[in-house]
Design an enzyme around this catalytic site. Structure first.
Site, mmCIF file in Angstrom:
data_model
loop_
_atom_site.group_PDB
_atom_site.id
_atom_site.type_symbol
_atom_site.label_atom_id
_atom_site.label_comp_id
_atom_site.label_asym_id
_atom_site.label_seq_id
_atom_site.Cartn_x
_atom_site.Cartn_y
_atom_site.Cartn_z
ATOM 1 N N TYR A 273 -8.159 -14.368 4.223
ATOM 2 C CA TYR A 273 -7.031 -13.765 4.599
ATOM 3 C C TYR A 273 -6.921 -13.338 6.174
ATOM 4 C CZ TYR A 273 -9.227 -9.420 3.454
ATOM 5 O OH TYR A 273 -10.035 -8.407 3.126
ATOM 6 N N CYS B 127 -8.202 4.836 1.589
ATOM 7 C CA CYS B 127 -8.852 4.488 2.750
ATOM 8 C C CYS B 127 -8.054 5.541 4.015
ATOM 9 C CB CYS B 127 -8.978 3.410 3.347
ATOM 10 S SG CYS B 127 -9.764 2.189 2.117
ATOM 11 N N ASP C 65 0.575 -1.154 0.168
ATOM 12 C CA ASP C 65 0.117 -0.164 0.065
ATOM 13 C C ASP C 65 0.928 1.194 -0.014
ATOM 14 O OD1 ASP C 65 -1.960 -1.801 0.294
ATOM 15 O OD2 ASP C 65 -3.144 -0.539 1.791
ATOM 16 N N HIS D 198 -17.176 9.214 0.267
ATOM 17 C CA HIS D 198 -16.040 9.031 -0.557
ATOM 18 C C HIS D 198 -14.865 8.596 -0.177
ATOM 19 C CE1 HIS D 198 -19.114 10.912 -3.206
ATOM 20 N NE2 HIS D 198 -18.851 10.073 -4.194
ATOM 21 N N ASN E 3 -17.640 12.012 3.782
ATOM 22 C CA ASN E 3 -17.138 13.284 3.252
ATOM 23 C C ASN E 3 -17.232 14.387 4.157
ATOM 24 O OD1 ASN E 3 -17.443 12.175 0.693
ATOM 25 N ND2 ASN E 3 -19.127 12.855 -0.064
ATOM 26 N N GLU F 271 -4.070 0.639 -1.937
ATOM 27 C CA GLU F 271 -3.216 -0.685 -2.505
ATOM 28 C C GLU F 271 -2.852 -0.527 -3.983
ATOM 29 O OE1 GLU F 271 -6.556 -0.637 -1.947
ATOM 30 O OE2 GLU F 271 -7.369 -2.063 -0.457
#
Length: 245
Positions: A105, A63, A38, A160, A116, A198
């Site tokens: 995982y 994120c 990341d 978002h 937002n 990512e």
């Protein structure tokens, strides 16, 4: 005050220096887990150019990972719990909500709500997302400084920017990018609100291979850190902390 880096590897020291300067690093979790790298940097330092860089060169989901204790004080729940509480027996929501063993995982995801900032318009352009990310970093800092922050007066949901709630015991409980990034923030002594995104591979449709991510870091002068290095540094950091009476 600069953190005491005694005992840390040279690579971890370089990562700490980069984060203290508000710079981007590359963070790999673990082989056999997500095995993803990341883009990672402090939320308070993100600019619109950084958002553009992440969406173009990384390509994953942008994120913001948040400290566990602060998440609790701000009232941020896990998304799976929201859906579970909202669903009725036999409804579509009840059938799709995350259950133990669903993830190949890990035992659970760290997703909380998507937000937002209230000063954004649509929330999706680079400028809007950078503002939301910066403000998430600010409310974490304000909360840690003892201020009683009303999260809803600053943010609205749906939005978002995905927020991620770190596990209480960080990498001793879970080895996700959420916990790894917040662990690094703790070690560096910076506000524990970190952006993660990512790195994806345009050719394979999968996560970018570790060697390719490391090469990208070399080409762009970015520190590349592996999860196992973070765990080792965290154990050193914990031993240096004052014992609670």
């Amino acid at each position: 005050m600069e953190p005491d880096t005694t005992g840390y590897s040279e690579n971890i020291q370089r990562a700490i220096d980069a984060l203290l300067n508000g710079e981007m690093i590359l963070l790999f979790d673990l082989e056999g887990r997500e095995a993803e790298t990341d883009f990672t940097m402090p939320a308070k330092n993100v600019t619109p150019a950084d958002v553009r860089w992440m969406r173009k060169d990384a390509g994953g989901l942008i994120c913001v990972a948040l400290d566990s204790e602060v998440s609790g004080e701000l009232g941020l729940p896990f998304m799976a719990d929201i859906i579970r509480d909202a669903s009725q027996p036999g409804t579509a929501l009840g059938k799709i909500v995350e259950k133990g063993g669903d993830l190949k995982y890990d035992s659970r995801s760290s997703f909380s709500i998507w937000v937002n900032h209230r000063d954004t318009r649509t929330g999706i352009p680079d400028n809007d997302r950078a503002l939301t990310i910066n403000k998430l970093g600010e409310v974490v800092e304000r909360t840690l400084n003892g201020e009683n922050v009303h999260f809803g007066s600053e943010f609205r949901t749906p939005g978002h920017v995905a927020t991620l709630r770190a596990a209480k015991d960080l990498v001793h409980e879970r080895m996700g990018q959420t916990e790894l990034s917040i662990t690094l923030a703790k070690i560096a002594g910076i506000t524990p609100a970190m952006v993660v995104c990512e790195m994806l591979d345009d050719n394979t449709g999968r996560a970018l291979a570790k060697d390719d991510a490391r090469k990208y870091g070399q080409d762009h002068n970015l520190v590349f850190v592996e999860g196992e290095e973070v765990v080792e540094a965290y154990d050193i950091w914990l031993r240096s902390q004052p014992r609670k009476s």
